[in-house]
Enzyme design. Structure first.
Site, short mmCIF file in Angstrom:
data_model
loop_
_atom_site.label_atom_id
_atom_site.label_comp_id
_atom_site.label_asym_id
_atom_site.label_seq_id
_atom_site.Cartn_x
_atom_site.Cartn_y
_atom_site.Cartn_z
N LYS A 22 0.83 -1.21 0.00
CA LYS A 22 0.00 0.00 0.00
C LYS A 22 0.86 1.26 0.00
O LYS A 22 0.65 2.18 -0.77
CB LYS A 22 -0.91 0.01 1.24
CG LYS A 22 -1.62 1.33 1.46
CD LYS A 22 -2.48 1.33 2.70
CE LYS A 22 -1.75 1.66 3.98
NZ LYS A 22 -1.43 3.09 4.17
N ASN A 23 1.87 1.28 0.89
CA ASN A 23 2.65 2.51 1.04
C ASN A 23 3.60 2.77 -0.13
O ASN A 23 4.13 3.87 -0.25
CB ASN A 23 3.45 2.47 2.35
CG ASN A 23 2.55 2.74 3.55
OD1 ASN A 23 1.35 3.00 3.39
ND2 ASN A 23 3.11 2.65 4.74
N CYS A 124 -5.05 13.42 12.89
CA CYS A 124 -5.03 11.98 12.62
C CYS A 124 -4.94 11.24 13.93
O CYS A 124 -4.35 11.74 14.89
CB CYS A 124 -3.83 11.67 11.75
SG CYS A 124 -3.53 9.94 11.59
N ARG A 129 0.71 14.90 12.95
CA ARG A 129 1.18 14.66 11.59
C ARG A 129 1.10 15.91 10.71
O ARG A 129 0.32 15.96 9.75
CB ARG A 129 0.43 13.49 10.96
CG ARG A 129 0.61 12.22 11.76
CD ARG A 129 -0.07 11.05 11.14
NE ARG A 129 0.72 10.41 10.10
CZ ARG A 129 0.35 9.31 9.47
NH1 ARG A 129 -0.79 8.73 9.76
NH2 ARG A 129 1.11 8.78 8.55
N PRO A 130 1.91 16.92 11.01
CA PRO A 130 1.90 18.13 10.17
C PRO A 130 2.52 17.86 8.79
O PRO A 130 3.06 16.78 8.55
CB PRO A 130 2.77 19.11 10.96
CG PRO A 130 3.62 18.27 11.84
CD PRO A 130 2.87 17.00 12.10
N ILE A 131 2.44 18.88 7.90
CA ILE A 131 3.03 18.70 6.56
C ILE A 131 4.08 19.78 6.28
O ILE A 131 4.41 20.06 5.14
CB ILE A 131 1.95 18.71 5.45
CG1 ILE A 131 1.10 19.99 5.52
CG2 ILE A 131 1.08 17.47 5.50
CD1 ILE A 131 0.38 20.28 4.22
N ASP A 132 4.58 20.41 7.37
CA ASP A 132 5.54 21.50 7.19
C ASP A 132 6.77 21.09 6.37
O ASP A 132 7.29 21.88 5.58
CB ASP A 132 5.96 22.06 8.56
CG ASP A 132 6.47 20.97 9.50
OD1 ASP A 132 5.86 19.87 9.52
OD2 ASP A 132 7.46 21.19 10.20
N LEU A 133 7.24 19.86 6.54
CA LEU A 133 8.44 19.44 5.80
C LEU A 133 8.18 19.37 4.30
O LEU A 133 9.05 19.73 3.50
CB LEU A 133 8.94 18.07 6.29
CG LEU A 133 9.32 17.96 7.77
CD1 LEU A 133 9.86 16.57 8.07
CD2 LEU A 133 10.36 19.00 8.14
N ASP A 313 5.17 1.07 11.81
CA ASP A 313 3.99 0.37 11.30
C ASP A 313 3.91 -1.09 11.76
O ASP A 313 2.95 -1.78 11.43
CB ASP A 313 3.95 0.45 9.77
CG ASP A 313 3.49 1.82 9.28
OD1 ASP A 313 3.05 2.63 10.10
OD2 ASP A 313 3.57 2.07 8.06
N ARG A 405 -8.43 -0.58 4.90
CA ARG A 405 -7.55 0.41 4.25
C ARG A 405 -6.20 -0.21 3.91
O ARG A 405 -5.51 0.28 3.02
CB ARG A 405 -7.30 1.60 5.19
CG ARG A 405 -8.46 2.56 5.30
CD ARG A 405 -8.04 3.78 6.11
NE ARG A 405 -6.74 4.24 5.68
CZ ARG A 405 -5.77 4.68 6.48
NH1 ARG A 405 -5.96 4.75 7.77
NH2 ARG A 405 -4.62 5.08 5.99
#
Ligand code: UD1
Length: 426
Positions: A22-23, A124, A129-133, A313, A405
């Protein structure tokens, strides 16, 4: 509401076909946005997250054609993606909220179209789980970033320009996003402190097959020499190391013997070393990995870290194993805050677990007892299924959408090797 009912106590023996990852599949499915030629991915798992990303690609104007099974049940299915006409560069909230990984369309869209607007992924269950990077990396390649009304708008009307991106810590998704963006940027980009997960090398290999010039994927420094255009290709998604690792735990917990067909040992060496320490005999065999119990389960200690160390995971699944091991185990989660939501549910089954900060002390018990439990996230769901396989009586897992999922045909695969497991509609 669908539920899984597992009657514990059966020893698992036989072969499980490991699906495409999946990933790896999710970022690979964004690569077609980089080209106006059709491209085909094979070995895609049949999962809810894959369908969600198809919805998003459709929304953007790409067409997705399902080519059916290629080469039998083992290889999953093939899809052909045609993004020759990108009609919309907005990834809306209604789709992004279902799946955080939608953020990976940002880099390819800005690189190809000069602009993209993506809804900020919501909070989440396993942390902020930010997306700053992702955003800082795109800025380093010359994109302007604005945050407005819950959306990120990135623009580079004259195209992205190669630059140096140094991540302060490892992010899988941000590395994937910037790798795809850099493939079409003008000039050379260097990505430092890049994620080294096998899924990164899988994405890079696909991009190289599309004509990208990338070296160093799988190491901490990746160099990308931008090209003017990329072309279509056919690419097979790598096998799912997390699915394989989860069934490896099932083999040991049930004192069983499983051949995990298609699994690649180097992709999961560290968790398999821990499994061996706990009592498994792990060997490479016949196009897969065999996991056999030596009859005992011994406690162990793990700390989750980016690849090649122990993956976050697989933390929840190994906690189910620790719950029935001899002695105590200490499990430390160093990637995500709040990724211990399976703990109270495992305790409902009789596990003895104490959490202090980022560490859980698990004192093995001689047996677990079946109960009603609630799946809280994808890997937590699998840890409950594993516990159910060895618990006395019936374990009923609610909220199956998390499992669906990420685990393809879970109950078929487990039933095929001797588990008593049933999906019911309540
Ligand atoms: C991916 C995997 C997920 C896995 C995770 C870590 C996919 C689709 N998902 O998620 O299954 O658990 O890697 O192996 O491949 N972070 C920031 N800012 C950012 C990005 C990340 O602070 O901009 C933090 C996260 O909150 C987390 C850490 O960095 O604490 C690592 O996250 P990251 O590697 O980015 O995870 P994902 O790519 O979201």
């Amino acid at each position: 509401m669908e539920k899984l009912v597992i009657t514990g106590g059966n020893r698992l023996e036989g072969t499980i076909d490991i699906s495409g990852a999946k990933n790896a599949a999710l970022p690979l499915m964004c690569a077609p946005l980089l080209t106006d030629e059709p491209m085909t991915l094979t070995n895609l798992p049949r999962l809810a997250d894959i369908s969600t990303l198809c919805d998003l690609l459709n929304h953007l104007g790409a067409t997705v054609t399902i080519a059916g099974s290629s080469g039998g049940a083992v290889t999953g299915r093939s899809m052909t993606f045609d993004a020759s006409n990108i009609a919309d560069t907005v990834a809306p909230y209604d789709i992004v909220r279902k799946m955080r990984a939608s953020i990976i369309v940002l880099g390819p869209l800005v690189a190809r179209e000069g602009q993209a607007t993506v809804s900020l992924p919501g909070g989440c269950a396993i942390g902020n789980r930010p997306i700053d990077l992702h955003l800082k990396a795109l800025e380093a390649l010359g994109a302007d970033i604005e945050l407005e009304d819950g959306y990120v708008r990135a623009s580079a009307p004259n195209g992205l320009v190669g630059g140096t991106v140094r991540f302060p810590f490892v992010s899988v998704g941000a590395t994937e996003n910037i790798l795809m963006a850099a493939a079409l940027a003008k000039g050379t980009s260097t990505i430092e402190n890049a994620a080294r997960e096998p899924e990164i090398a899988d994405l890079a290999n696909c991009l190289i097959a599309m004509g990208a010039k990338i070296s160093g994927a799988g190491t901490e420094t990746i160099t990308v020499e931008g090209v003017d255009r990329l072309h279509g290709c056919t690419y097979a998604v790598m096998p799912d190391r997390i699915e394989a690792g989860s069934y490896a735990v099932a083999a040991l917990m049930t004192r069983g013997n499983l051949l995990l067909k298609n699994a690649r040992l180097p992709d999961m060496q560290v968790p398999m070393d821990v499994l061996s320490e706990a009592g498994a005999i792990v060997s490479e065999e016949d196009g897969g990995v065999r996991v056999e119990s030596n009859g005992h389960v011994q406690g162990f200690n793990i700390v989750t870290q980016p690849f090649p160390a122990f993956p976050t995971d697989m933390q929840a699944q190994f906690m189910a194993l620790a719950a029935v091991a001899d002695g105590a185990s200490v499990i430390t989660e160093a990637i995500f805050e709040n990724r211990f939501m399976h703990v109270p549910e495992l305790c409902r089954l009789g596990a003895d677990i104490t959490v202090t900060g980022a560490s859980a002390t698990v004192r093995g018990v001689s047996s677990l007892r079946g109960a009603q439990v609630m799946a809280t996230d994808l890997r937590a769901s699998m840890s409950l299924a594993l516990a159910g396989l060895v618990a006395d009586g019936d374990t009923v897992i609610n909220r199956l959408y998390h499992l669906d999922r990420g685990y393809e045909r879970l109950e078929d695969k487990l039933r095929g090797v001797g588990a008593q497991i049933e999906r019911i509609n309540d």
